[in-house]
Design a protein around this motif. Structure first.
Motif, mmCIF file in Angstrom:
data_model
loop_
_atom_site.group_PDB
_atom_site.id
_atom_site.type_symbol
_atom_site.label_atom_id
_atom_site.label_comp_id
_atom_site.label_asym_id
_atom_site.label_seq_id
_atom_site.Cartn_x
_atom_site.Cartn_y
_atom_site.Cartn_z
ATOM 1 N N ALA A 32 19.694 -52.734 86.646
ATOM 2 C CA ALA A 32 19.382 -53.914 87.461
ATOM 3 C C ALA A 32 17.936 -54.381 87.314
ATOM 4 O O ALA A 32 17.678 -55.569 87.163
ATOM 5 C CB ALA A 32 19.693 -53.611 88.920
ATOM 6 N N GLN A 33 16.995 -53.439 87.360
ATOM 7 C CA GLN A 33 15.599 -53.886 87.395
ATOM 8 C C GLN A 33 15.136 -54.506 86.087
ATOM 9 O O GLN A 33 14.137 -55.212 86.068
ATOM 10 C CB GLN A 33 14.698 -52.712 87.782
ATOM 11 C CG GLN A 33 14.854 -52.389 89.255
ATOM 12 C CD GLN A 33 14.408 -50.992 89.579
ATOM 13 O OE1 GLN A 33 14.480 -50.108 88.736
ATOM 14 N NE2 GLN A 33 13.980 -50.783 90.806
ATOM 15 N N ILE A 34 15.825 -54.201 85.004
ATOM 16 C CA ILE A 34 15.392 -54.766 83.710
ATOM 17 C C ILE A 34 16.408 -55.792 83.165
ATOM 18 O O ILE A 34 16.336 -56.176 82.002
ATOM 19 C CB ILE A 34 15.087 -53.659 82.669
ATOM 20 C CG1 ILE A 34 16.285 -52.714 82.475
ATOM 21 C CG2 ILE A 34 13.849 -52.864 83.080
ATOM 22 C CD1 ILE A 34 16.093 -51.712 81.321
ATOM 23 N N TYR A 35 17.319 -56.261 84.047
ATOM 24 C CA TYR A 35 18.258 -57.317 83.603
ATOM 25 C C TYR A 35 17.545 -58.522 82.984
ATOM 26 O O TYR A 35 17.972 -59.038 81.944
ATOM 27 C CB TYR A 35 19.103 -57.824 84.782
ATOM 28 C CG TYR A 35 20.280 -56.948 85.174
ATOM 29 C CD1 TYR A 35 20.787 -55.963 84.338
ATOM 30 C CD2 TYR A 35 20.909 -57.171 86.409
ATOM 31 C CE1 TYR A 35 21.869 -55.192 84.729
ATOM 32 C CE2 TYR A 35 21.992 -56.408 86.801
ATOM 33 C CZ TYR A 35 22.476 -55.419 85.958
ATOM 34 O OH TYR A 35 23.546 -54.675 86.352
ATOM 35 N N PRO A 36 16.434 -59.009 83.593
ATOM 36 C CA PRO A 36 15.799 -60.204 83.009
ATOM 37 C C PRO A 36 15.296 -59.952 81.591
ATOM 38 O O PRO A 36 15.290 -60.868 80.768
ATOM 39 C CB PRO A 36 14.638 -60.495 83.967
ATOM 40 C CG PRO A 36 15.020 -59.835 85.251
ATOM 41 C CD PRO A 36 15.788 -58.606 84.857
ATOM 42 N N LEU A 37 14.915 -58.710 81.306
ATOM 43 C CA LEU A 37 14.447 -58.387 79.957
ATOM 44 C C LEU A 37 15.631 -58.444 78.983
ATOM 45 O O LEU A 37 15.539 -59.020 77.899
ATOM 46 C CB LEU A 37 13.796 -57.000 79.991
ATOM 47 C CG LEU A 37 12.927 -56.590 78.823
ATOM 48 C CD1 LEU A 37 11.907 -55.535 79.279
ATOM 49 C CD2 LEU A 37 13.744 -56.027 77.679
ATOM 50 N N PHE A 38 16.755 -57.867 79.401
ATOM 51 C CA PHE A 38 17.949 -57.943 78.542
ATOM 52 C C PHE A 38 18.388 -59.397 78.379
ATOM 53 O O PHE A 38 18.779 -59.826 77.291
ATOM 54 C CB PHE A 38 19.082 -57.075 79.113
ATOM 55 C CG PHE A 38 19.010 -55.648 78.636
ATOM 56 C CD1 PHE A 38 18.043 -54.783 79.115
ATOM 57 C CD2 PHE A 38 19.892 -55.178 77.672
ATOM 58 C CE1 PHE A 38 17.945 -53.473 78.656
ATOM 59 C CE2 PHE A 38 19.820 -53.863 77.204
ATOM 60 C CZ PHE A 38 18.849 -53.008 77.701
ATOM 61 N N ASP A 39 18.315 -60.156 79.475
ATOM 62 C CA ASP A 39 18.729 -61.554 79.401
ATOM 63 C C ASP A 39 17.858 -62.308 78.397
ATOM 64 O O ASP A 39 18.344 -63.176 77.667
ATOM 65 C CB ASP A 39 18.627 -62.186 80.796
ATOM 66 C CG ASP A 39 19.248 -63.562 80.811
ATOM 67 O OD1 ASP A 39 20.405 -63.698 80.352
ATOM 68 O OD2 ASP A 39 18.569 -64.519 81.230
ATOM 69 N N ALA A 40 16.586 -61.955 78.354
ATOM 70 C CA ALA A 40 15.667 -62.633 77.426
ATOM 71 C C ALA A 40 15.962 -62.253 75.974
ATOM 72 O O ALA A 40 15.623 -62.989 75.056
ATOM 73 C CB ALA A 40 14.227 -62.285 77.775
ATOM 74 N N LEU A 41 16.586 -61.090 75.763
ATOM 75 C CA LEU A 41 16.951 -60.701 74.392
ATOM 76 C C LEU A 41 18.160 -61.497 73.906
ATOM 77 O O LEU A 41 18.344 -61.709 72.706
ATOM 78 C CB LEU A 41 17.285 -59.197 74.336
ATOM 79 C CG LEU A 41 16.111 -58.231 74.510
ATOM 80 C CD1 LEU A 41 16.628 -56.806 74.726
ATOM 81 C CD2 LEU A 41 15.189 -58.284 73.285
ATOM 82 N N HIS A 42 18.967 -61.923 74.889
ATOM 83 C CA HIS A 42 20.196 -62.650 74.562
ATOM 84 C C HIS A 42 19.859 -63.895 73.749
ATOM 85 O O HIS A 42 18.985 -64.668 74.128
ATOM 86 C CB HIS A 42 20.893 -63.052 75.871
ATOM 87 C CG HIS A 42 22.272 -63.571 75.654
ATOM 88 N ND1 HIS A 42 23.358 -62.748 75.491
ATOM 89 C CD2 HIS A 42 22.738 -64.828 75.546
ATOM 90 C CE1 HIS A 42 24.433 -63.485 75.302
ATOM 91 N NE2 HIS A 42 24.078 -64.748 75.330
ATOM 92 N N GLY A 43 20.535 -64.061 72.640
ATOM 93 C CA GLY A 43 20.312 -65.270 71.846
ATOM 94 C C GLY A 43 19.123 -65.179 70.904
ATOM 95 O O GLY A 43 18.884 -66.111 70.144
#
Ligand SMILES: Cc1ncc(C[n+]2csc(CCOP(=O)(O)OP(=O)(O)O)c2C)c(N)n1
Length: 557
Positions: A32-43
């Motif tokens: 949960a705490q690093i979801y935004p980092l994973f989201d930023a890797l998307h694409g």
């Protein structure tokens, strides 16, 4: 917003800044705490490898870094995620692998409150600072570029090692104006102390039988070390991290057993980016700390880390990059070096005598010869702490190129091998990469068979299955009156296990069968496991060839 600034989440700013520092691959386990980092890797075109345990994310980053010299990156949740990766971080610290760990933190309003928010540690960065080079928090997306640049520079500069950056949950998710700056240039090299250089030149000009010992700090300087070695007619040795800087089939390349054969006559030792564990701790008394050598040759140390000169005091300490210092020494010594005329013959004789001693440790020597016969010069071997792995320290598996032998370093971390080798293969898809493990060590990371299968990581893993922690078992039998306790292992059927993960698997018994199987699997270029089925207790102890108080040719066999 000033020019170049964009509205970015903290996670996106971290990812963009890491990409600006050359990140093309990241190993990580989401939460949960690093979801935004994973989201930023998307694409993005960043390659993401998700292993099945956080320890493997860090080991894979280490394998990536050690096999390429480039900084490895991994991301895990804070608290338990970071602690799961901690043994790998310590290992990377010990073997000087540049790594950046990207992690999260509790929401900012909870910092330091001790309320017990998800994954909370009392002071994560402070905990990490006791283990690795540095750790700090990024408090806003605006600061991300500067602090990520610092993280990458810090990991790689001086003595390389791991650093960690954390960002609070809310900061990582919320947007702020952020500009992504280019990576920082490396710091200028330290100014070499002219007096130290003069003293080293004088000492080496008078030397008849000098020796060079390399560590991790020499891996980037093969040409310069070889030049110095040829100038001095000096054998070049290494224990683990410095292997392959000068190929061990070069006339001057000697692994540990041959080096011990020569050691008693050495008059000057030049340590290059090495802690010099082998001659002073393994060949001496491992229980007694020496501030400086109490006997043996004169000692010159070349190291980028000035603190090393205080940890183990040389006669002459040169704080410098290995390549620069070796090049300068070679230039200055070109017309002055006067090594003994008999040196080449002595080194050749030591190599012959080492080969005979190594041949006496069976069946490990024969298995390693079979592996070496198949792995190309630039192929990478990651040995694990095991009966066959320990034998690689001796020269039973000659290392023929820099960065092709990745060890656990002084942490001696059982279980590092298989996941580290996976990382090395991800970084080097075109090279043969082989993991050599025992049954005990392999099971520390067995779940990564799923990672190998999922991403098609064409690593060949050789599991030497002797149904035991063989070293522990031998020590109990020989040194504790046969009080065998906790050293026998009941294992799964490794072939069926690997098969169930979708990893090609087969079982062999003899070196010749292993050689054929390895050849087949390297050619097939697919994730593969080869089990070598052994009886418990068949391996002769490798330790007389690792802790050598005497020349091997003079030691009782
Ligand atoms: C993290 C860690 N735990 C425990 C040890 C102690 N240890 C060193 S070698 C070893 C046994 C390894 O057994 P295995 O992998 O089966 O290889 P073998 O020696 O049997 O070939 C153990 C338990 C260690 N070095 N590191």
């Amino acid at each position: 917003m000033s020019s170049g600034e964009r509205q970015l989440t903290g996670g996106a700013a971290i990812v963009e800044a890491a990409r600006a520092n050359g990140m093309t691959t990241i190993f990580g386990v989401p939460g949960a705490q690093i979801y935004p980092l994973f989201d930023a890797l998307h694409g993005t075109d960043v390659e993401l490898i998700v292993p099945r345990h956080e320890q493997a994310a860090a080991y894979m980053a280490m394998g990536y870094a050690k096999s390429t010299g480039r900084t490895g990156v991994f991301t895990v949740v804070p608290g338990p995620g970071v602690l799961n990766a901690a043994a790998a971080l310590c290992t990377a610290m010990g073997n000087c692998a540049p790594i950046v760990c990207l992690t999260g933190q509790v929401p900012s309003s909870f910092l330091g409150r001790g309320r017990g928010h998800l994954h909370e540690l009392a002071d994560q960065a402070a905990t990490l600072r006791t283990l690795i080079k540095h750790a700090w928090r990024i408090d806003s997306a605006t600061d991300a570029s500067r602090l990520i640049n610092k993280a990458f520079r810090y990991a790689a500069e001086g003595r390389p090692g791991p650093v960690a950056v954390e960002m609070c949950w809310d900061t990582m998710a919320s947007q702020a104006a952020a500009a992504i700056e280019p990576a920082e240039p490396p710091l200028p090299e330290p100014q070499i102390d002219a007096e130290a250089l003069d003293a080293a030149v004088a000492m080496l000009a008078a030397a008849k039988k000098p020796m060079i010992m390399c560590g991790a700090g020499a891996q980037h300087a093969p040409r310069e070390v070889e030049l110095l070695a040829e100038t001095l007619q000096a054998p070049v040795t290494a224990f683990r991290s410095g292997r392959g800087v000068v190929p061990e089939d070069h006339a001057l390349g000697v692994a540990s057993v041959a080096a011990r054969e020569l050691w008693d006559d050495v008059d000057v030792l030049v340590g290059v980016g090495s802690r010099l564990e082998m001659p002073y701790m393994r060949w001496g008394d491992p229980m007694r700390y020496e501030r400086k050598p109490s006997h043996g040759p004169k000692l010159i140390r070349i190291d980028i880390d000035a603190a090393e000169m205080r940890r183990f005091e040389p006669d002459v300490g040169i704080v410098a990059d290995a390549a620069t210092a070796c090049r300068l020494l070679a230039q200055r010594l070109r017309t002055r070096a006067a090594p003994s005329r008999t040196r080449a013959a002595e080194i050749a004789a030591a190599k012959r005598s080492a080969a005979a001693a190594i041949d006496g440790i069976q069946p490990q020597a024969a298995f390693l010869r079979a592996i070496r016969a198949v792995v190309p010069r630039d192929g990478i071997l990651v040995p694990e702490l095991s009966q066959v792995g320990f034998m690689t320290y001796t020269g039973a598996y000659p290392v023929l190129a820099p960065r092709t032998y990745i060890s656990e370093g002084f942490q001696g971390t059982l279980g590092f091998g298989f996941p580290t080798a996976l990382g090395a293969k991800v970084a080097n898809p075109g090279k043969a990469v082989v993991s050599v493990t025992g049954d005990g060590g392999f099971m520390f990371g067995v779940q990564e068979l799923a990672t190998a299968a999922q991403y098609g990581i064409a690593l060949v893993t050789i599991v030497f299955n002797n149904h035991s922690f063989a070293n522990v078992l031998r020590d109990q039998q020989e040194r504790f009156d046969g009080h065998v306790i906790g050293s026998h292992l009941a294992n799964p059927d490794f072939v069926r296990l690997a098969d169930s993960f979708g990893v090609a698997a087969r079982r062999v018994k003899e070196p010749r069968e292993l050689q054929r199987a390895l050849e087949t699997e390297l050619a097939a270029s697919r994730p593969a496991l080869i089990e070598v089925a052994l009886e418990t207790g068949v391996e002769r102890s490798p330790w007389p060839l690792i802790h050598m108080r005497k020349r091997p040719s003079q030691a009782p066999r």
